[in-house]
Design an enzyme around this catalytic site. Structure first.
Site, mmCIF file in Angstrom:
data_model
loop_
_atom_site.group_PDB
_atom_site.id
_atom_site.type_symbol
_atom_site.label_atom_id
_atom_site.label_comp_id
_atom_site.label_asym_id
_atom_site.label_seq_id
_atom_site.Cartn_x
_atom_site.Cartn_y
_atom_site.Cartn_z
ATOM 1 N N ASP A 102 0.833 -1.198 0.000
ATOM 2 C CA ASP A 102 0.000 0.000 0.000
ATOM 3 C C ASP A 102 0.868 1.249 0.000
ATOM 4 O O ASP A 102 2.008 1.224 0.487
ATOM 5 C CB ASP A 102 -0.904 0.018 1.236
ATOM 6 C CG ASP A 102 -1.931 -1.095 1.215
ATOM 7 O OD1 ASP A 102 -2.321 -1.502 0.113
ATOM 8 O OD2 ASP A 102 -2.342 -1.547 2.303
ATOM 9 N N TYR A 138 6.630 -8.460 8.651
ATOM 10 C CA TYR A 138 6.253 -7.053 8.744
ATOM 11 C C TYR A 138 6.513 -6.531 10.153
ATOM 12 O O TYR A 138 6.381 -7.270 11.138
ATOM 13 C CB TYR A 138 4.753 -6.865 8.452
ATOM 14 C CG TYR A 138 4.315 -7.219 7.062
ATOM 15 C CD1 TYR A 138 4.223 -6.248 6.064
ATOM 16 C CD2 TYR A 138 3.967 -8.527 6.740
ATOM 17 C CE1 TYR A 138 3.798 -6.578 4.789
ATOM 18 C CE2 TYR A 138 3.548 -8.864 5.464
ATOM 19 C CZ TYR A 138 3.465 -7.888 4.493
ATOM 20 O OH TYR A 138 3.044 -8.215 3.229
ATOM 21 N N ASP A 189 -6.591 1.238 8.047
ATOM 22 C CA ASP A 189 -5.292 1.877 8.258
ATOM 23 C C ASP A 189 -5.498 3.384 8.368
ATOM 24 O O ASP A 189 -6.628 3.889 8.301
ATOM 25 C CB ASP A 189 -4.293 1.515 7.151
ATOM 26 C CG ASP A 189 -4.701 2.032 5.771
ATOM 27 O OD1 ASP A 189 -5.536 2.948 5.681
ATOM 28 O OD2 ASP A 189 -4.167 1.517 4.777
ATOM 29 N N ARG A 193 -3.501 -5.156 7.876
ATOM 30 C CA ARG A 193 -4.595 -4.248 8.251
ATOM 31 C C ARG A 193 -5.748 -5.016 8.889
ATOM 32 O O ARG A 193 -6.380 -4.561 9.838
ATOM 33 C CB ARG A 193 -5.097 -3.490 7.029
ATOM 34 C CG ARG A 193 -4.147 -2.446 6.491
ATOM 35 C CD ARG A 193 -4.765 -1.724 5.300
ATOM 36 N NE ARG A 193 -4.804 -2.543 4.101
ATOM 37 C CZ ARG A 193 -5.627 -2.352 3.081
ATOM 38 N NH1 ARG A 193 -6.530 -1.378 3.129
ATOM 39 N NH2 ARG A 193 -5.589 -3.112 2.017
#
Length: 303
Positions: free
Chosen positions: A47, A75, A89, A189
């Site tokens: 993203d 992550y 988010d 997310r």
């Protein structure tokens, strides 16, 4: 050599440390300009808000990208509990402000543990998943209610590194710095959203950084220059090295190499999974996978 005097562009991979605010397609555009080729693609979209490892394929290696996405990723993220957004988010509009839940270590660990291992995850509604041929995010932006089908994913690790109790625009929140190891297709997310829900509140991501895609890590990633400052082309890791890092490797004799170059099955070759086949000179020829009657071609790269 190309007519403009540049050396030929090698087939391989550029590991990019994507900057915040830049789309994955924008990274592809910059690599195209830097290397002087249109044959560039990326594996595993990030993203715009997210930063970190984006694997970019060049020339023949673009055909590897679909296989490189099917790998585990790592992550580092910050989850804000107490506020929910339409995108799960920080880029989306706020849709819920229940505030931070009463939260002790035991309750948090129970909620985290429920999101570890093989789980069924409902992807974020504002995503690129297609619903009846239309991207889910487009339907949401048009005001539609979108209910996506849960998908099986695996979360190998979901641990809290740090906690901060704070206030955001008058709402009590808890910020959690977390690390996640997960299978391809996992939405971080959605983990933030589901953690907030499990705790009787809401949650969304305020920061996301991908630190690993399979064998590719931030340690080797390059930061691309801003437009107008494109000077030195990034290093392209040769396709043979990429294949050797990403798949088991089998070296073939001359006869079998000739068969692979024309995509023939190899009845006597037993494989345990998707495998890179190379000739005796180390040239990467193809990806083969096991079949009922021997190894069969998945993708041939040298013919």
């Amino acid at each position: 050599m190309p007519a403009d005097g540049r050396p030929p562009v090698p087939s391989g991979v550029v590991v990019v440390d994507k900057a915040a605010g830049l789309t994955s397609h924008g990274v592809v555009g910059r690599v195209r300009r830097l290397l002087g080729t249109r044959k560039v693609g990326h594996a595993g979209t990030l993203d715009p808000m997210a930063t970190g490892v984006l694997v970019v394929g060049v020339e023949r290696a673009t055909r590897l990208l679909g296989h490189l996405t099917l790998t585990d990723k790592t992550y580092e993220a910050t989850i804000r509990l107490g506020v929910g957004t339409v995108t799960d988010d920080a880029e989306g509009d706020v849709v819920a402000t229940p505030g931070a839940p009463e939260l002790d270590t035991i309750r948090l660990e129970v909620a985290l543990d429920a999101l570890r291992g093989p789980i069924l995850q409902v992807p974020t509604a504002v995503s690129a998943i297609k619903v009846d041929g239309v991207r889910s995010y487009a339907r949401v932006r048009a005001g539609e209610e979108v209910a996506l089908v849960p998908r099986p994913v695996t979360v190998h690790r979901f641990d809290v590194l740090a906690r901060r109790d704070a206030e955001a625009e008058g709402v009590a929140v808890i910020d959690l710095d977390v690390v996640v190891d997960c299978s391809s297709g996992t939405y971080i997310r959605a983990l933030a959203r589901d953690l907030g829900s499990a705790l009787g509140s809401a949650g969304h991501l305020t920061a996301l950084r991908r630190t690993r895609v399979g064998p590719f890590t931030l340690d080797e990633a390059v930061v691309l220059p801003e437009p107008g400052h494109d000077v030195t082309p990034p290093r392209v890791e040769p396709i043979a090295q990429v294949a050797a890092r990403s798949f088991p490797v089998v070296v073939l004799d001359a006869d079998r190499s000739a068969d692979v170059r024309v995509g023939r099955r190899l009845p006597q070759l037993a494989l345990e999974g998707l495998t890179a086949l190379v000739d005796q000179d180390g040239t990467f020829l193809a990806l083969y996978r096991p079949g009922p009657d021997g190894a069969r071609p998945e993708a041939v790269f040298v013919g």
